[in-house]
Design a protein around this motif. Structure first.
Motif, PDB file in Angstrom:
ATOM      1  N   ALA A 355     -22.972  12.668  66.582  1.00 53.67           N
ATOM      2  CA  ALA A 355     -24.075  11.920  66.306  1.00 53.67           C
ATOM      3  C   ALA A 355     -23.538  10.338  65.908  1.00 53.67           C
ATOM      4  O   ALA A 355     -24.176   9.338  66.410  1.00 53.67           O
ATOM      5  CB  ALA A 355     -25.091  12.426  65.000  1.00 53.67           C
ATOM      6  N   LEU A 356     -22.548  10.324  65.198  1.00 55.80           N
ATOM      7  CA  LEU A 356     -21.770   9.167  64.592  1.00 55.80           C
ATOM      8  C   LEU A 356     -21.357   8.359  66.086  1.00 55.80           C
ATOM      9  O   LEU A 356     -21.469   7.248  66.022  1.00 55.80           O
ATOM     10  CB  LEU A 356     -20.757   9.379  63.419  1.00 55.80           C
ATOM     11  CG  LEU A 356     -20.382   8.191  62.847  1.00 55.80           C
ATOM     12  CD1 LEU A 356     -21.520   7.403  62.171  1.00 55.80           C
ATOM     13  CD2 LEU A 356     -19.290   8.651  61.705  1.00 55.80           C
ATOM     14  N   PHE A 357     -20.696   9.229  66.746  1.00 58.87           N
ATOM     15  CA  PHE A 357     -19.915   8.720  67.820  1.00 58.87           C
ATOM     16  C   PHE A 357     -21.032   8.025  68.814  1.00 58.87           C
ATOM     17  O   PHE A 357     -20.963   6.644  69.335  1.00 58.87           O
ATOM     18  CB  PHE A 357     -19.295   9.691  68.692  1.00 58.87           C
ATOM     19  CG  PHE A 357     -18.564   9.292  69.842  1.00 58.87           C
ATOM     20  CD1 PHE A 357     -17.474   8.665  69.843  1.00 58.87           C
ATOM     21  CD2 PHE A 357     -19.016   9.558  71.211  1.00 58.87           C
ATOM     22  CE1 PHE A 357     -16.570   8.389  70.911  1.00 58.87           C
ATOM     23  CE2 PHE A 357     -18.225   9.300  72.430  1.00 58.87           C
ATOM     24  CZ  PHE A 357     -17.146   8.323  72.228  1.00 58.87           C
ATOM     25  N   ALA A 359     -24.057   6.916  67.871  1.00 59.71           N
ATOM     26  CA  ALA A 359     -24.796   5.723  66.998  1.00 59.71           C
ATOM     27  C   ALA A 359     -24.032   4.587  67.009  1.00 59.71           C
ATOM     28  O   ALA A 359     -24.575   3.502  66.857  1.00 59.71           O
ATOM     29  CB  ALA A 359     -25.186   6.540  65.673  1.00 59.71           C
ATOM     30  N   SER A 360     -22.771   4.788  66.835  1.00 58.38           N
ATOM     31  CA  SER A 360     -21.834   3.550  66.754  1.00 58.38           C
ATOM     32  C   SER A 360     -21.194   3.140  68.092  1.00 58.38           C
ATOM     33  O   SER A 360     -20.322   2.385  68.074  1.00 58.38           O
ATOM     34  CB  SER A 360     -20.507   4.121  65.883  1.00 58.38           C
ATOM     35  OG  SER A 360     -19.707   5.012  66.481  1.00 58.38           O
ATOM     36  N   GLN A 361     -21.852   3.509  69.160  1.00 59.32           N
ATOM     37  CA  GLN A 361     -21.364   3.065  70.454  1.00 59.32           C
ATOM     38  C   GLN A 361     -19.835   3.454  70.763  1.00 59.32           C
ATOM     39  O   GLN A 361     -19.131   2.670  71.231  1.00 59.32           O
ATOM     40  CB  GLN A 361     -21.612   1.644  70.724  1.00 59.32           C
ATOM     41  CG  GLN A 361     -23.093   1.316  71.276  1.00 59.32           C
ATOM     42  CD  GLN A 361     -24.049   1.017  70.197  1.00 59.32           C
ATOM     43  OE1 GLN A 361     -23.669   0.690  69.143  1.00 59.32           O
ATOM     44  NE2 GLN A 361     -25.132   1.866  70.320  1.00 59.32           N
ATOM     45  N   GLY A 362     -19.507   4.637  70.311  1.00 62.10           N
ATOM     46  CA  GLY A 362     -18.200   5.054  70.794  1.00 62.10           C
ATOM     47  C   GLY A 362     -17.019   4.398  69.673  1.00 62.10           C
ATOM     48  O   GLY A 362     -16.060   4.176  70.293  1.00 62.10           O
ATOM     49  N   ASN A 363     -17.343   4.272  68.318  1.00 59.89           N
ATOM     50  CA  ASN A 363     -16.338   3.910  67.502  1.00 59.89           C
ATOM     51  C   ASN A 363     -15.444   4.964  66.864  1.00 59.89           C
ATOM     52  O   ASN A 363     -15.705   5.323  65.983  1.00 59.89           O
ATOM     53  CB  ASN A 363     -16.809   3.066  66.549  1.00 59.89           C
ATOM     54  CG  ASN A 363     -15.863   2.241  65.560  1.00 59.89           C
ATOM     55  OD1 ASN A 363     -14.838   2.683  65.652  1.00 59.89           O
ATOM     56  ND2 ASN A 363     -16.475   1.377  64.879  1.00 59.89           N
ATOM     57  N   TYR A 364     -14.196   5.127  67.770  1.00 61.61           N
ATOM     58  CA  TYR A 364     -13.514   6.147  67.488  1.00 61.61           C
ATOM     59  C   TYR A 364     -12.769   5.985  65.880  1.00 61.61           C
ATOM     60  O   TYR A 364     -12.717   7.025  65.386  1.00 61.61           O
ATOM     61  CB  TYR A 364     -12.353   6.261  68.293  1.00 61.61           C
ATOM     62  CG  TYR A 364     -12.577   6.488  69.723  1.00 61.61           C
ATOM     63  CD1 TYR A 364     -13.004   7.730  70.281  1.00 61.61           C
ATOM     64  CD2 TYR A 364     -12.685   5.444  70.850  1.00 61.61           C
ATOM     65  CE1 TYR A 364     -13.325   7.968  71.624  1.00 61.61           C
ATOM     66  CE2 TYR A 364     -13.201   5.828  71.940  1.00 61.61           C
ATOM     67  CZ  TYR A 364     -13.413   6.739  72.475  1.00 61.61           C
ATOM     68  OH  TYR A 364     -13.932   7.244  73.714  1.00 61.61           O
ATOM     69  N   ARG A 365     -12.461   4.729  65.656  1.00 60.36           N
ATOM     70  CA  ARG A 365     -11.733   4.595  64.561  1.00 60.36           C
ATOM     71  C   ARG A 365     -12.569   4.730  63.049  1.00 60.36           C
ATOM     72  O   ARG A 365     -12.128   5.350  62.094  1.00 60.36           O
ATOM     73  CB  ARG A 365     -11.046   3.144  64.260  1.00 60.36           C
ATOM     74  CG  ARG A 365      -9.902   3.155  65.474  1.00 60.36           C
ATOM     75  CD  ARG A 365      -9.597   1.706  65.724  1.00 60.36           C
ATOM     76  NE  ARG A 365      -8.707   1.162  64.591  1.00 60.36           N
ATOM     77  CZ  ARG A 365      -8.186  -0.064  64.581  1.00 60.36           C
ATOM     78  NH1 ARG A 365      -8.653  -0.992  65.541  1.00 60.36           N
ATOM     79  NH2 ARG A 365      -7.260  -0.512  63.665  1.00 60.36           N
TER      80      ARG A 365
END
Length: 401
Positions: A355-357, A359-365
């Protein structure tokens, strides 16, 4: 009970190794290097591919819960063979991307098989192994995880050259060959006696056991981010390409092969609790590198350490259970609850990271930073014990090092 010859002992160990290799090593970890290819081939959207990865973790929790009841109803050997067959069938079914629901169902089933195998494989084999060889046997069983990770990092790129559908079929063939090669290795069941009331009643766990459950759950939450996103981060996030992504995954696998042996040695030398503290500190540093650095060499070094963590903490936590709880029945019951606690947080983390991936447009870090937070929290839980016993705890001195 220990009348096994040298040859049949190795056959027992081979069966356990194959089970963890198929049920967890390949069923879960071969999916990670496939993520970029699944997205690039437009089989599913990026968000769907990540959710499909988490399906395996949800299945693992179900498997951890139903493993022992299944073994009581049928023989452990029959259940373990069936689960290995199920993984092989799931790989084959994934060669046809009929729909997200179809894929989800088969990924879920492969996860259930992995959970059942994790609960049953070692416990069905170790009673047949002489006490002096049990460390070797359990180490070899957990080695299957690392071999599966390293194997998937080298095997998947080779198979991908033949196409995505052929890759899934190839994995099915490998899983089936391992299943058949270990088919006759499983021992006949030790007659299942009903566990004594003392083991069945959920006696209030001690503070030490509760602390272990909390730390083990946080460790589970921390290891999911690299496990699910590492290859995709290297391949697409850093633009290094699929080949470099697979290479990094192989380093993760080498770490996973070394992990159980090194962590077991640390538990013997330092005691399980001190070893857990040390491992958490090292893990915190390694995950920090993943958050802060984009240098592939530095990341490669950190990944060796990070890869040692998922299979390595299993014997560490088991050693801690044996330190805290007396009696085989209570130890088994406590270990079963610890496994469910681990699987629950692993599954929840899988969906939370997915879900976080999105929601954050793929922010891996950001995902790796959350993992750092989970490890830091597991360490902070030790503070009351460290502060409260600083003056009166000679066991905390490092003299034995």
């Amino acid at each position: 009970m220990h009348s096994h010859t040298q040859g049949s002992l190795w056959m027992l160990i081979w069966a356990g190794l194959c089970a963890s290799l198929v049920g967890i090593g390949l069923a879960r970890f071969a999916y990670t290097p496939l993520i970029p290819a699944l997205i690039e081939a437009h089989w599913f959207s990026a968000a769907s591919v990540v959710y499909l990865g988490a399906a395996n973790l949800a299945g693992y929790l179900v498997g951890a819960l139903i493993g022992r009841p299944l073994a009581l109803r049928y023989s452990s050997a029959a259940v373990l063979r069936a689960m290995m067959l199920l993984v092989s069938l799931a790989f084959l079914a994934c060669a046809w991307p009929l729909s997200v629901a179809w894929f989800f169902s088969w990924r879920l089933l492969s996860g259930i098989a992995g959970g059942v195998i994790m609960v049953l494989a070692a416990s069905s084999i170790l009673p047949h192994v002489a006490a002096g060889r049990r460390g070797l046997a359990s180490g070899a069983i957990f080695l299957g995880l690392g071999l599966g990770i390293a194997g998937s990092g080298t095997l998947v790129p080779v198979l991908l050259a033949q196409g995505l559908a052929s890759t899934w079929i190839g994995l099915a063939v490998v899983a089936m060959l391992l299943t058949l090669s270990s088919w006759r290795g499983w021992p006949a069941d030790v007659v299942h006696a009903a566990p004594p009331a003392a083991a069945q009643e959920s006696a209030t766990p001690s503070g030490g056991v509760r602390l272990l459950f909390a730390q083990y759950a946080l460790m589970a939450a921390s290891l999911v981010a690299p496990m699910m996103f590492l290859v995709d981060y290297i391949s697409r996030g850093l633009g290094a390409g699929t080949h470099k992504g697979a290479l990094v995954w192989t380093l993760y696998g080498i770490g996973a092969i070394v992990g159980p042996v090194v962590y077991g040695y640390l538990a013997d030398r330092l005691g399980a609790r001190m070893a857990i503290r040390l491992v958490l500190v090292i893990q915190l540093v390694a995950l920090g590198v993943l958050v802060e650095s984009q240098d592939l060499y530095l990341i490669g070094g950190a990944v060796l350490v990070i890869g040692s963590f998922p299979p390595g903490i299993v014997p560490l936590a088991l050693a801690r259970v044996h330190q805290l709880v007396d009696g085989h029945a209570r130890q088994n019951a406590t270990w079963s609850r610890a496994t469910v606690s681990f699987a629950t947080f692993q599954a929840l983390a899988g969906y939370a990271y997915s879900a976080l991936f999105s929601a954050s447009q793929g922010n891996y870090r950001l995902l790796f930073a959350v993992a750092v937070g989970a490890v830091a929290l597991a360490l902070l839980l030790e503070l009351p014990a460290l502060l409260g016993r600083r003056n009166a705890a000679p066991d905390l001195r490092l003299g034995r090092l």
